[in-house]
Design an enzyme around this catalytic site. Sequence first.
Site: not given
Length: 167
Positions: A43-45
């Site tokens: 869920n990281c950019g």
Amino acid sequence: MTDQSPAKASNVYGFKVKDMDGNEVDMEKYRGKVLVIVNTASNCGLTKNNISKLNQLYDKYKEKPFQILGFPSNTFKQEYSCDTDIKEFVKKNNIEWDYFGKVIVNGDATEPLFQYLKANTAGFLTKAIKWNYTKFLVNKEGVVINRFAPTDSPLKIEGDIEKLLSA
């Protein structure tokens, strides 16, 4: 979980890690391969770009003595909480390289392999891992050669990988 102290280790081969099913994996199985070891988060950019570029690297070099090792980590609060979701993420993103169980990459409970990686490379101002997708390049002898920032494209490593493969 290691046969050798991370501070005294001379390579990655004495360490054992857990796969996504909790089975112990001896790092010895990677002897003779160039490795890219990376802490990941679903869920990281930075996920989309890093995963697609890591997949490109793997597709290009998978027939050579090369492997990418992905270690999901919730150290920065951006990883799914259960292994089932992580497995679905791996499937959805067509990840064929080796993916492991969740690890901690900073603090007192840091995975011993990551203790070794951090102790043997310089970070910017600190040895701590600053974010998801920090990439470590390891040569065929299991020695960590370089560390790349989360924002560095995995393709930036390609020239170094080719040099290590031809060594």
